[in-house]
Design an enzyme around this catalytic site. Structure first.
Site: not given
Ligand code: RB5
Length: 143
Positions: A8, A65, A67, A98, A133
């Protein structure tokens, strides 16, 4: 091995850097977007990658994304997908050894390019152990 990548907006910069890194090693990643840093929805890219892997269009997916959490949740909703958030070198090794992950996930706002590249290399240079596994990953997809 065919590798696809998607993100994203929160992972866009890191995605471009990973693509560039592999291009310099003569490895072309299949880029499923997004193609700019404008806000988009991570579930859409998690789904796109999950279907790409399930349709055998790539052997491994890389998702990013902000995080790595949201897009992991999105991809893991699809049966047959094992998306692993690689937050350390040890996790990178064990996610292959695993879990035989078919998608590896990173955080564009929480991880450095250097760390991410090291984790990708470790993942790619590790083998799945199989045995007990294999039985466990089969259980993930049983009713
Ligand atoms: C986008 O702002 C953010 O929420 C997305 O990139 C991500 O970190 C969601 O888990």
């Amino acid at each position: 091995m065919k590798i696809a990548i998607a993100s994203d907006h929160g992972g866009f910069t890191l995605k471009q850097q990973i693509i560039e890194y592999f291009k310099n090693k003569n490895i072309i990643l299949d880029d499923l977007g997004t193609n700019a840093d404008q806000s988009v929805d991570y579930p859409c890219y998690g789904k796109k990658m999950a279907l790409h892997i399930l349709q055998h269009k790539a052997d491994l997916g890389i998702l990013i994304c902000g995080t790595g959490v949201g897009i992991s949740i999105a991809a893991n909703r699809y049966k047959g997908i094992r998306a692993a958030l690689l937050y350390s070198l040890e996790t990178a090794e064990m996610a292959k050894r695993h879990n035989n992950a078919n998608i590896i996930v990173f955080g564009g706002r929480t991880m450095t390019l250097t760390d991410v590249i090291s984790r990708i290399e470790v993942f790619l240079n590790t083998s799945f152990e199989g045995g007990r596994h294999q039985k466990r990953i089969e259980q993930l997809d049983s009713e």
